[in-house]
Design an enzyme around this catalytic site. Structure first.
Site, short mmCIF file in Angstrom:
data_model
loop_
_atom_site.label_atom_id
_atom_site.label_comp_id
_atom_site.label_asym_id
_atom_site.label_seq_id
_atom_site.Cartn_x
_atom_site.Cartn_y
_atom_site.Cartn_z
N ARG A 94 -7.37 -2.82 -4.13
CA ARG A 94 -6.22 -2.26 -3.58
C ARG A 94 -5.39 -3.57 -2.93
O ARG A 94 -5.74 -4.37 -2.75
CB ARG A 94 -6.28 -1.18 -2.35
CG ARG A 94 -7.52 -1.72 -1.04
CD ARG A 94 -6.75 -1.27 -0.03
NE ARG A 94 -7.45 -1.34 1.60
CZ ARG A 94 -7.53 -2.66 1.91
NH1 ARG A 94 -5.89 -4.11 1.83
NH2 ARG A 94 -8.19 -2.82 3.13
N GLY A 95 -4.20 -2.84 -2.34
CA GLY A 95 -3.60 -4.17 -2.02
C GLY A 95 -3.44 -4.31 -0.66
O GLY A 95 -4.58 -3.65 -0.03
N ASP A 97 -4.62 -6.60 2.89
CA ASP A 97 -5.67 -7.45 3.48
C ASP A 97 -6.92 -6.54 4.35
O ASP A 97 -6.88 -5.96 3.26
CB ASP A 97 -5.29 -8.42 4.26
CG ASP A 97 -5.93 -9.18 4.72
OD1 ASP A 97 -6.91 -9.31 5.61
OD2 ASP A 97 -5.12 -10.56 4.20
N THR A 99 -8.82 -4.01 6.83
CA THR A 99 -8.84 -2.50 7.54
C THR A 99 -10.19 -2.10 8.20
O THR A 99 -11.23 -2.49 7.08
CB THR A 99 -7.73 -1.37 7.17
OG1 THR A 99 -7.43 -0.77 8.31
CG2 THR A 99 -8.82 -1.39 5.69
N PHE A 180 -3.83 5.67 2.77
CA PHE A 180 -3.25 5.29 4.28
C PHE A 180 -4.34 6.23 4.74
O PHE A 180 -5.74 7.06 4.67
CB PHE A 180 -2.33 6.58 4.86
CG PHE A 180 -2.42 7.86 4.96
CD1 PHE A 180 -2.99 8.48 5.76
CD2 PHE A 180 -2.06 8.94 4.08
CE1 PHE A 180 -3.29 10.09 5.51
CE2 PHE A 180 -2.26 10.15 3.12
CZ PHE A 180 -3.00 11.04 4.70
N ALA A 181 -4.88 5.45 6.12
CA ALA A 181 -5.62 5.80 7.79
C ALA A 181 -4.72 5.72 8.56
O ALA A 181 -4.44 4.61 9.54
CB ALA A 181 -6.53 4.29 7.35
N CYS A 197 -5.06 -6.36 9.24
CA CYS A 197 -4.25 -6.14 7.82
C CYS A 197 -3.79 -7.89 8.38
O CYS A 197 -3.28 -8.27 7.62
CB CYS A 197 -3.07 -5.80 8.15
SG CYS A 197 -3.10 -3.72 8.00
#
Length: 242
Positions: A94-95, A97, A99, A180-181, A197
């Site tokens: 994914r895009g 940084d 997480t 999402f988280a 991130c």
């Protein structure tokens, strides 16, 4: 533009699942959609097979994931520390940084054929943010967007700005992956082992921290229902249970 737009989204709650099997499942769903799209290219429009859409909810055991544009130095814990805190580390496509995912989080993975909705990744990200902003507003929390930073934030522009929901996606042939988280009952200590991130000067938060109480299992299910409702509204979709 797809002339046979399908706005039905199959919903599935995977419960607690390790990160890699959940990622593999997403990849398979994505591949199925892409395979259908490739077959459709060689057929007249009236013979096209409609492409499905999916929305997965999952709760992962402790894991840190690093996006393809991320920096490993934002992972502050070494192998020994990861073992000590019972966490794993995975590089993903994914895009974004680094997480954290863990217990007490609601992780949402929409695997959508955006040609069923709109072909605009920027709008897709803003829509995902809108879903969470509307959801947490029901708890009296004002979520905001932070210019240049994805996700949902509180008190943007203030020294105590903090992120409640992280987002990172990948798209191939307009089919989305990852998502999402939302931190709900999340153990926030796990964020101490990363620069979330890649953003050094801002904090992270959770619904539990903001409400100063933990959500019960019943309330957690109610929260998921609110997310589903707002997802359907924002994307003008019809959610059906798989």
């Amino acid at each position: 533009m797809n002339t046979n737009q399908n706005k039905v989204v199959e919903f599935e709650d995977l419960g607690i699942r390790e990160y890699q099997p959940a990622w593999d499942y997403q990849e398979q769903l994505m591949k199925n959609i892409i395979d259908t799209k490739i077959k459709n290219r060689d057929l007249p429009a009236e013979q096209h097979t409609i492409t499905p859409n999916h929305l997965l909810f999952v709760e992962h055991p402790h894991v840190y994931t690093l996006g393809k544009s991320g920096h490993e130095e934002n992972m502050l814990a070494g192998i020994d520390k990861l073992k000590e805190i019972d966490a794993t580390f995975v590089k993903v496509n994914r895009g974004g940084d680094i997480t954290y995912h863990g217990y007490g989080q609601v992780v949402g993975y929409p695997i959508l054929d955006l040609e069923n909705f709109f072909t605009d990744i920027h709008l897709y990200m803003r829509n995902l943010e809108e879903v969470i902003i509307r959801t947490i507003a029901e708890y009296g929390i004002q979520g905001e967007r932070s210019p240049g930073e994805t996700g949902v934030w509180l008190d943007v522009g203030k020294p105590y700005a903090r992120k409640m929901c992280a987002m990172g996606v990948k798209a191939s042939r307009w089919v989305t992956l990852h998502g999402f988280a939302l931190n709900v009952n999340t153990d926030m200590r796990y964020f101490e082992y990363i620069i979330p991130c890649g953003i050094k000067d801002k904090q992270v938060t959770s619904l539990k921290r903001e409400l100063e109480r933990e959500l019960t299992p019943v309330e957690m299910e109610e929260l998921k229902a609110k997310i589903r409702k707002h997802f359907a509204d924002v994307f003008q979709a019809e959610l059906v249970y798989k």
